[in-house]
Design an enzyme around this catalytic site. Sequence first.
Site, short mmCIF file in Angstrom:
data_model
loop_
_atom_site.label_atom_id
_atom_site.label_comp_id
_atom_site.label_asym_id
_atom_site.label_seq_id
_atom_site.Cartn_x
_atom_site.Cartn_y
_atom_site.Cartn_z
NE ARG A 15 -3.80 32.66 -29.68
CZ ARG A 15 -4.48 33.78 -29.40
NH1 ARG A 15 -5.98 33.85 -29.87
NH2 ARG A 15 -3.84 35.01 -29.31
CE LYS A 36 -15.54 37.48 -21.28
NZ LYS A 36 -14.60 37.85 -20.68
CD GLU A 78 -13.00 39.75 -32.39
OE1 GLU A 78 -12.69 38.56 -32.25
OE2 GLU A 78 -12.56 40.61 -32.14
CG ASP A 79 -11.89 36.02 -29.98
OD1 ASP A 79 -12.43 37.28 -30.29
OD2 ASP A 79 -10.75 35.86 -29.58
CG ASP A 88 -4.82 34.40 -26.08
OD1 ASP A 88 -5.85 35.24 -26.49
OD2 ASP A 88 -4.02 35.05 -25.59
CG PHE A 118 -9.93 35.38 -19.16
CD1 PHE A 118 -9.95 36.67 -19.69
CD2 PHE A 118 -8.95 34.55 -19.52
CE1 PHE A 118 -9.27 36.99 -20.73
CE2 PHE A 118 -8.33 34.65 -20.47
CZ PHE A 118 -8.34 36.21 -21.03
CE LYS A 166 -0.92 35.45 -33.28
NZ LYS A 166 0.15 35.40 -32.25
N GLY A 167 -7.90 35.07 -32.77
CA GLY A 167 -8.98 34.28 -31.72
C GLY A 167 -9.98 33.67 -32.63
CG ASP A 223 -14.55 41.75 -22.58
OD1 ASP A 223 -15.45 41.42 -21.87
OD2 ASP A 223 -13.45 41.88 -22.17
#
Length: 177
Positions: A165, A131, A99-100, A159, A152, A41-42, A103
């Site tokens: 969000r 990141k 994508e959000d 989220d 984070f 959902k990001g 990582d």
Amino acid sequence: MSYKILPLISTEDVEKGIQQIADKIAKDYRGKDICLICVLKGAVFFMTELAKRIPEDIRVTMDFMSVSSYGSSTVSSGVVKIVKDLDESITGKHVIVVEDIVDTGNTLSYLLEMLKDRQPASLRLCTLLDKPSRRTREVQVDYTAFSIPDKFVVGYGLDYDQYYRNLPYIGVVEFDD
Ligand code: IMP
Ligand code: MG
């Protein structure tokens, strides 16, 4: 556990970053049709804001997929389960995965390999945040707005335990010890 959220990237800066990516995509795909794939959902807020900024000479379709990594919920394992697949075929299409955040790279490297097997005309990765210091698996990030430190973050789609969000900016979750 108590924590607070400290602002990291303002709404204005996030939107500037998205505009810059849209400008690059506009140049790179002039005259072509593209398919934007939102990783739920990001990436929802990011993809809709990005899509609105792509000029009309590029015809855009949008599709959505939802994935979850097997194993512990905090450390992505690299084995990805498709919870919701795309509605449409991507064979022969110019695809941009949106994508959000990238990582460790586990989720994306798996997802991109899987999508490559469907033989799109081209496949690129666009992420709002990166990141790079956390990477354990190499992924080629074609478009990114912000490289961030190993913190984070929440907001603009990202989220913490499904909350935050909806924040219109990116914030860092700071845990009190
Ligand atoms: P990767 O497989 O380790 O690259 O994990 C990527 C996914 O983990 C992202 O798509 C996010 O859903 C989640 N994630 C990684 N870092 C953060 C963060 O700082 N805040 C919120 N979600 C994150
Ligand atoms: Mg994600």
